[in-house]
Design a protein around this motif. Structure first.
Motif, PDB file in Angstrom:
ATOM      1  N   LYS A  16     121.212  45.770  68.525  1.00  0.00           N
ATOM      2  CA  LYS A  16     121.615  44.452  69.054  1.00  0.00           C
ATOM      3  C   LYS A  16     120.466  43.441  68.963  1.00  0.00           C
ATOM      4  CE  LYS A  16     125.509  46.161  70.903  1.00  0.00           C
ATOM      5  NZ  LYS A  16     126.338  46.564  69.800  1.00  0.00           N
ATOM      6  N   GLY A  17     119.354  43.875  68.411  1.00  0.00           N
ATOM      7  CA  GLY A  17     118.220  42.961  68.272  1.00  0.00           C
ATOM      8  C   GLY A  17     117.600  42.556  69.597  1.00  0.00           C
ATOM      9  N   CYS A  18     117.685  43.439  70.596  1.00  0.00           N
ATOM     10  CA  CYS A  18     117.252  43.074  71.953  1.00  0.00           C
ATOM     11  C   CYS A  18     115.732  43.028  72.116  1.00  0.00           C
ATOM     12  CB  CYS A  18     117.837  44.059  72.953  1.00  0.00           C
ATOM     13  SG  CYS A  18     117.215  45.740  72.745  1.00  0.00           S
ATOM     14  N   THR A  19     114.971  43.554  71.170  1.00  0.00           N
ATOM     15  CA  THR A  19     113.496  43.597  71.140  1.00  0.00           C
ATOM     16  C   THR A  19     112.869  44.599  72.132  1.00  0.00           C
ATOM     17  OG1 THR A  19     112.947  41.798  72.683  1.00  0.00           O
ATOM     18  CG2 THR A  19     113.375  41.168  70.389  1.00  0.00           C
ATOM     19  N   THR A  20     113.676  45.431  72.792  1.00  0.00           N
ATOM     20  CA  THR A  20     113.097  46.422  73.724  1.00  0.00           C
ATOM     21  C   THR A  20     112.142  47.357  72.991  1.00  0.00           C
ATOM     22  OG1 THR A  20     115.180  46.363  74.935  1.00  0.00           O
ATOM     23  CG2 THR A  20     113.682  48.154  75.476  1.00  0.00           C
ATOM     24  N   VAL A  32     111.790  42.391  64.604  1.00  0.00           N
ATOM     25  CA  VAL A  32     113.222  42.092  64.721  1.00  0.00           C
ATOM     26  C   VAL A  32     113.461  40.804  63.950  1.00  0.00           C
ATOM     27  CG1 VAL A  32     115.134  41.538  66.279  1.00  0.00           C
ATOM     28  CG2 VAL A  32     113.457  43.274  66.944  1.00  0.00           C
ATOM     29  N   ALA A  37     116.443  45.249  64.199  1.00  0.00           N
ATOM     30  CA  ALA A  37     115.090  45.811  64.151  1.00  0.00           C
ATOM     31  C   ALA A  37     114.808  46.338  62.750  1.00  0.00           C
ATOM     32  CB  ALA A  37     114.973  46.940  65.163  1.00  0.00           C
ATOM     33  N   CYS A  54     115.424  52.767  73.341  1.00  0.00           N
ATOM     34  CA  CYS A  54     116.489  51.861  72.871  1.00  0.00           C
ATOM     35  C   CYS A  54     117.729  52.004  73.761  1.00  0.00           C
ATOM     36  CB  CYS A  54     116.850  52.160  71.419  1.00  0.00           C
ATOM     37  SG  CYS A  54     118.282  51.201  70.890  1.00  0.00           S
ATOM     38  N   LYS A  59     118.074  53.853  67.586  1.00  0.00           N
ATOM     39  CA  LYS A  59     116.974  54.553  66.911  1.00  0.00           C
ATOM     40  C   LYS A  59     117.234  56.048  67.020  1.00  0.00           C
ATOM     41  CE  LYS A  59     114.082  51.301  65.559  1.00  0.00           C
ATOM     42  NZ  LYS A  59     113.288  50.549  66.490  1.00  0.00           N
TER      43      LYS A  59
HETATM   44  S1  SF4 Z   1     116.714  49.240  67.908  1.00  0.00           S
HETATM   45 FE1  SF4 Z   1     115.314  47.966  69.141  1.00  0.00          FE
HETATM   46  S2  SF4 Z   1     116.097  45.838  68.905  1.00  0.00           S
HETATM   47 FE2  SF4 Z   1     117.738  47.258  68.205  1.00  0.00          FE
HETATM   48  S3  SF4 Z   1     119.013  47.579  70.050  1.00  0.00           S
HETATM   49 FE3  SF4 Z   1     117.511  49.247  70.033  1.00  0.00          FE
HETATM   50  S4  SF4 Z   1     115.781  48.482  71.305  1.00  0.00           S
HETATM   51 FE4  SF4 Z   1     117.067  46.693  70.800  1.00  0.00          FE
END
Ligand code: SF4
Ligand code: SF4
Length: 453
Positions: A16-20, A32, A37, A54, A59
């Motif tokens: 989701k591109g959340c940057t966590t 990202v 990502a 994540c 991942k």
């Molecule tokens: S891979 Fe990274 S950016 Fe993508 S949903 Fe998981 S934590 Fe967020």
């Protein structure tokens, strides 16, 4: 540079591109861009932090399915010591290993056996009179990778011993081939599978297929997570096979932080640390020369040690307690397989040591031309100074420095920084406002004032 293999990968459809993950990667290996990502392969150390963190399970780690063992006539499981911590105490180690055989393996040899051999050989490594102290454990591949990426000057401190996993695979293959007259097995018939608690070791298994001594080959890595259900189902069934569990308590205690350094006892000063950020702090100290009074450093990337691996099932604290309780119950039960003399002979043979020395990972220079590289470096400094310096990650890079580098390398734009973008939009809004004001018809009062001038 050769393409690096990584077991850690991204499922783009789930990201989701959340940057966590970006904010928790210890080597700044994630960006990202375009809402997804991306892993920079040269910087990734397969530590599995991003898998753990994540929130969308985007991942993952590449491992082999159980059915992959079917490609071999004779299937050998070499389980990590951590496997014993995944199940309640009421299941004996023999019962757990019997369950492993019952799901398709012909033979089981615990990696704790290889751990015993490595542990007992640490003293030989130190006796060699190394001047690059502290000697650093090679047991955790994520930590060795980290050193190659972030602490290249410490690469020479890593012990040259092979990992317990590799030695165990070697022991299993050697024993089977030595008996080939009786068992009729050829090398290609034997499939050795590591039952892995983590992504970094799964990566090591894949590397073993293409490099080094063929006797060290491991044919696949199956995650503990994937085997947990079939093993749980098999635990209560059938007769328990006695004598499968041959490892000592010291050997399987490698599953927890401190298990390896306990081999050095009080003769040596050792330090054991777990959790990737703690390991980085201590490596910083070692790099600055502040820990040269320590003989041995055992750093494990996961919290608690291998019991905290991202491919395990049980809570790492519970698994640690179980390993410690099993070790307490079994202390002194096992006589080592190799006598002191045999161990020294094995050590002297060289078969216990890595074929190739570890090298620092080489990064692409900013420019092949030295003067241009300096110019680009100065440009990075200038851009970094103009960024807000709060390392928020909203630009898609892990910090302002990394964003400045990405801009100079042509991978990002300055306005990817939301603060730069906000300033530019504010300036644009002000200018637009001013221009609109200039173009507006004058009010009656303004006209009167203008005529009276
Ligand atoms: S891979 Fe990274 S950016 Fe993508 S949903 Fe998981 S934590 Fe967020
Ligand atoms: S595995 Fe570790 S180093 Fe690789 S991208 Fe994930 S967090 Fe970063």
């Amino acid at each position: 540079m050769d393409k690096l293999f990584h077991s850690v990968y991204l499922d783009r459809s789930k990201c989701k591109g959340c940057t966590t993950c970006l904010r928790n990667c210890p080597t700044g290996a994630i960006r990202v861009r375009g809402g997804k990502a991306r892993i920079i392969e040269n910087k990734c150390i397969d530590c599995g932090e991003c898998i753990r963190i994540c929130p969308h399970h985007a991942k993952l780690a590449r491992t082999d399915p159980l059915k992959s063992i079917e490609s071999f006539k004779y299937k050998v499981a070499i389980p990590a010591p951590t496997l014993l911590g995944q199940f309640k105490q009421r299941y004996s180690a023999d019962r757990i290993l019997t369950a492993l055989k019952s799901i398709g393996f012909d033979e089981v040899l615990e990696v704790a056996k290889g751990a015993e051999t490595v542990g007992r050989s640490l003293e030989f490594e130190l006796e060699g009179g190394r001047d690059d102290l502290p000697m650093i454990s090679s047991a955790c591949p994520a930590v060795s990778n980290l050193i190659q990426v972030r602490f290249p000057e410490l690469v020479g401190n890593i012990t040259t011993l092979k990992s317990p996993m590799t030695l165990t695979a070697r022991m299993a293959r050697e024993q089977l081939l030595a008996n080939s007259e009786h068992n009729g097995l050829k090398d290609e018939d034997i499939g050795i599978f590591f039952i892995t608690p983590c992504a970094a070791k799964a990566t090591e298994v894949t590397k073993s297929l293409s490099a080094g001594d063929p006797m060290d080959r491991i044919d696949g890595a199956i995650s503990i997570k994937d085997l947990f259900r079939p093993l749980s189902a098999a635990l209560g069934k059938g007769k328990c096979e006695a004598g499968l569990h041959t490892a000592s308590s010291e050997g399987f205690s490698w599953a927890v932080s401190g298990g390896e350094s306990s081999y050095l006892g009080k003769r040596r000063h050792s330090l054991h640390v777990d959790g990737i950020s703690n390991v980085i702090s201590v490596l910083d100290e070692i790099e600055c020369g502040r820990l040269s009074n320590i003989d041995f450093f055992e750093g494990l990337a996961c919290t608690g040690g291998c019991v905290g691996g991202c491919l395990t099932v049980e809570n790492n604290f519970v698994a640690k307690m179980r390993i410690e309780m099993r070790a307490e119950n079994e202390r002194g039960n096992v006589v080592p397989a190799l006598s002191e003399d045999d161990l020294r002979t094995f050590y002297a043979s060289g078969d216990m040591h890595r074929e190739q020395p570890l090298e620092p990972r080489i990064f692409q220079p900013l420019d092949e031309d030295f003067d241009k590289a300096i110019e680009k470096m100065n440009e990075i400094e200038r851009i970094e100074a103009s960024l807000p310096g709060i390392d928020c990650g909203s630009c898609g890079a892990p910090g302002c420095r990394a964003h400045a580098e990405d801009i100079v390398k042509g991978f990002a734009r300055k306005i990817d920084c939301i603060f730069v973008l906000r300033d530019r939009l504010e300036t644009l809004a002000r200018l637009t406002n001013e221009m609109l004001q200039m173009g507006q018809p004058m009010s009656e009062q303004e006209e009167t004032e203008d005529e009276s001038k």
